[in-house]
Design a protein around this motif. Sequence first.
Motif, PDB file in Angstrom:
ATOM      1  N   ASN A  63      29.612  28.267 -34.468  1.00 38.81           N
ATOM      2  CA  ASN A  63      28.422  27.443 -34.622  1.00 38.81           C
ATOM      3  C   ASN A  63      28.340  27.027 -36.082  1.00 38.81           C
ATOM      4  OD1 ASN A  63      27.142  29.630 -36.072  1.00 38.81           O
ATOM      5  ND2 ASN A  63      26.700  30.577 -34.073  1.00 38.81           N
ATOM      6  N   ARG A  64      27.314  26.339 -36.461  1.00 37.96           N
ATOM      7  CA  ARG A  64      27.221  25.837 -37.840  1.00 37.96           C
ATOM      8  C   ARG A  64      27.240  26.971 -38.861  1.00 37.96           C
ATOM      9  NH1 ARG A  64      22.393  21.667 -38.605  1.00 37.96           N
ATOM     10  NH2 ARG A  64      23.272  21.758 -40.711  1.00 37.96           N
ATOM     11  N   THR A  65      26.548  28.044 -38.540  1.00 38.10           N
ATOM     12  CA  THR A  65      26.481  29.168 -39.477  1.00 38.10           C
ATOM     13  C   THR A  65      27.832  29.853 -39.630  1.00 38.10           C
ATOM     14  OG1 THR A  65      24.164  29.570 -38.914  1.00 38.10           O
ATOM     15  CG2 THR A  65      25.361  31.373 -39.965  1.00 38.10           C
ATOM     16  N   THR A  66      28.493  30.120 -38.503  1.00 37.64           N
ATOM     17  CA  THR A  66      29.787  30.810 -38.584  1.00 37.64           C
ATOM     18  C   THR A  66      30.838  29.939 -39.274  1.00 37.64           C
ATOM     19  OG1 THR A  66      30.562  30.046 -36.399  1.00 37.64           O
ATOM     20  CG2 THR A  66      29.277  32.094 -36.474  1.00 37.64           C
ATOM     21  N   TYR A 107      30.246  27.679 -41.576  1.00 40.37           N
ATOM     22  CA  TYR A 107      29.924  27.649 -43.007  1.00 40.37           C
ATOM     23  C   TYR A 107      30.393  28.939 -43.680  1.00 40.37           C
ATOM     24  CZ  TYR A 107      27.351  27.655 -47.383  1.00 40.37           C
ATOM     25  OH  TYR A 107      27.042  27.717 -48.710  1.00 40.37           O
ATOM     26  N   LEU A 108      30.053  30.074 -43.093  1.00 38.30           N
ATOM     27  CA  LEU A 108      30.424  31.363 -43.682  1.00 38.30           C
ATOM     28  C   LEU A 108      31.936  31.549 -43.704  1.00 38.30           C
ATOM     29  CD1 LEU A 108      27.652  33.618 -42.127  1.00 38.30           C
ATOM     30  CD2 LEU A 108      27.880  32.965 -44.536  1.00 38.30           C
ATOM     31  N   ASN A 116      35.535  34.897 -37.818  1.00 42.52           N
ATOM     32  CA  ASN A 116      34.273  35.625 -37.795  1.00 42.52           C
ATOM     33  C   ASN A 116      34.425  37.048 -38.334  1.00 42.52           C
ATOM     34  OD1 ASN A 116      32.895  33.409 -36.736  1.00 42.52           O
ATOM     35  ND2 ASN A 116      33.243  34.033 -34.623  1.00 42.52           N
TER      36      ASN A 116
END
Length: 363
Positions: A291-294, A296-297, A8
């Motif tokens: 989560n899905r966003t983290t 992916y990034l 992250n």
Amino acid sequence: MRKYYLDNLRWLIILILFPYHVLLIYSSIGSYYFHVANSSIANAFILTFAPWFMQLLFTIAGIATYYSLKRRDAKQYLKERVSKLLLPAVAGAIMVIPVSVYFGFLYSGYTGSFLSLWLSIFSHPLENLANGIIIGPLWFLLYLFIISVVALPLIMKYKKGEWRIPLEKVTVPKLLLGIIPLTIGSFFLNLYPDKSIVQFLLLFLAGYFLLSDDGVQEKLEDKRWPLFISFVVLTVIYVVIALSILSSSGDSATSTSIISLFLMKLYANVILWLGVLGVMGMGKHYLEFKNRTTLYLSAASFLIYIFHIIWVNLFAYYIIGWIPSMMALQVILTIALSFVFTIATIEVVRRIKGVRFLFGIKG
């Protein structure tokens, strides 16, 4: 166990590059290929992040190497470094950077074709590598590859048990002594303007040998507030002083003594190291989630790094021309559109086999 807070932190730092590289265009500190204004707001933003945020990426890379070499041998690790760092750096220098250079040159009055500029860039490759034109922000990938290769023999000797660091005796005050070698190292091998590969190597090694330890990470978490508050206070003082110097007239920098230069470097490295330790401590406490966003990034972070500069320069060039007297709106639109188009570019590249390989995308 995977440290999601490190993932992250990595993608958060890389996202900072959008406002950072956009605001560089409006600063008096420097930019990638074109300059529009000398905004004190832009200068303040750049000065706030410049001493530490890319340095933290090298530290995280050292920690990641510790976990990577638990699953890979030296040969597998080097192969992965070539595919993830060296090959994308070369491909980016040939396919990505010239596009961003082109829009910067257009703003400065260049009237030739893109092909002519591309041929001109690569007709003098060593000269343009030295002045930064041919590599641009991809210096990070090249530096990290060189450092990974240079550090590997030392790391492998350590893994074989030829020597040992008593990590249980490492305390936060002892870690703070790292400011001294970092300051000294910052004077050497600045292969790219004002970016010492020695200093980045030391940060990488600190990540591998010290900050990869769970116990040391817990100590940073425990002392996160004193470290982070000290970092913020010193950064504010640094920004105020630097803005004052930038706004003052005269050429006082030419008469700076060696002692003054060392003290300036020392202060910048205090901020650097407190930033690395403080942000890591805060990250461990507040960013250990997924989560899905983290996810992916995190997976796309290096690709975001590679492709973002094209869209930053392209949109800056056109938006500045469309709304020339509205800096705030220029900045907001350039950041937003360059992010959206960077993600779109990644999704396209992921679906093209040959290109996917060039940029280190698996599968």
